[in-house]
Enzyme design. Sequence first.
Site: not given
Length: 355
Positions: A54, A179, A205, A213, A292
């Site tokens: 605003e 991948w 992981t 990350l 993830e």
Amino acid sequence: MKTSHEHYMLRCLELAHNGLREAMPNPSVGAILVYNDRIIGEGHTSPFGGPHGEVNCINSVAEADRHLIPLSTLYVSLEPCSHYGKTPPCCDLIIHEQIQNIIIGTVDPNEKVAGNGIKKLQEAGKNVTVGVLEAECREFNRRFFTFHEKQRPYIILKWAESADGFLSPKHKSEQSPVWITNAYSRQLVHKWRSEEMAILAGTQTILDDNPQLDVRTWTGTNPVRIVLDRTGKINDSYFVKNHKIKTIVLTEKSNLPNLDTLVYETVPFDENLPRTIAAVLYRHNLQSVIIEGGGKTLQTFIDAGLWDEARVFRGKAVFTEGTPVPVFKATVQHRETILEDELIIYRNYGERNTI
């Protein structure tokens, strides 16, 4: 013919999109001033700590049009604030500028506002309309609404799966990701990371892939890294402990030294772990997290019903055996192809989606 309120509110949302990530943990709000179907000012929320939408809208009005401000209608996608925070209340500026007509997308869920801004404007004799494109305004700031209404971050699950339904092969030759998706899909993931306040990965992981990350293939803010390390298996040689990005490690070990860039949180790794994680992130004022993996971590959140979106890539790779994909049921919201990859986005509208 006069343009509809909905048309102008859509413009507010377009403007708000420009400040979404930088405004966090504030909501990103779009605002426009309209005089006789002409937009004379518009703005969106500045990066956190700066002026709200605003204020930027009113300040954008050209000197030649400033006399029109009291005669204009202010459209704003979220209720103007009525309290002092990093900046003064927007309601006070609106009243000071003698704007008589205010159209608001939706009420602010923050208990510091929560209708008080609307009440303050009405008590000042303003004409206030609330609820124009309310669903769209809530959806746009869904992270902010989830945080304040459910006292937890907005939770996004993300994974890539092979054509035959595995997250990773049974055997791999080196400590790096295998991948499944193409480079364009992987870059999109980095863009997503830049849009969220935190990113979480489980112990296995980290040990298997040693991920960074971060958002190295995109321009934007790195999310805070959240790492699960129950027994202290992740040593200082891993990227997540390189002190380049703030990292919060959840562990059962106690009395570990905290630094600005590496914070330890001692938590029980029991059946309530997903809710404990959500509570820790809420306490750290992290409004969103993208999870993830791996498979065990993802399934734990799914089984708890504690997630809002799942973004799933399906590639052409075939593993035959390996880590199976999570099991879940949800509503498909979006589907597209990125070269040979398929991207499916699910939403969780279940009643268990609470903390």
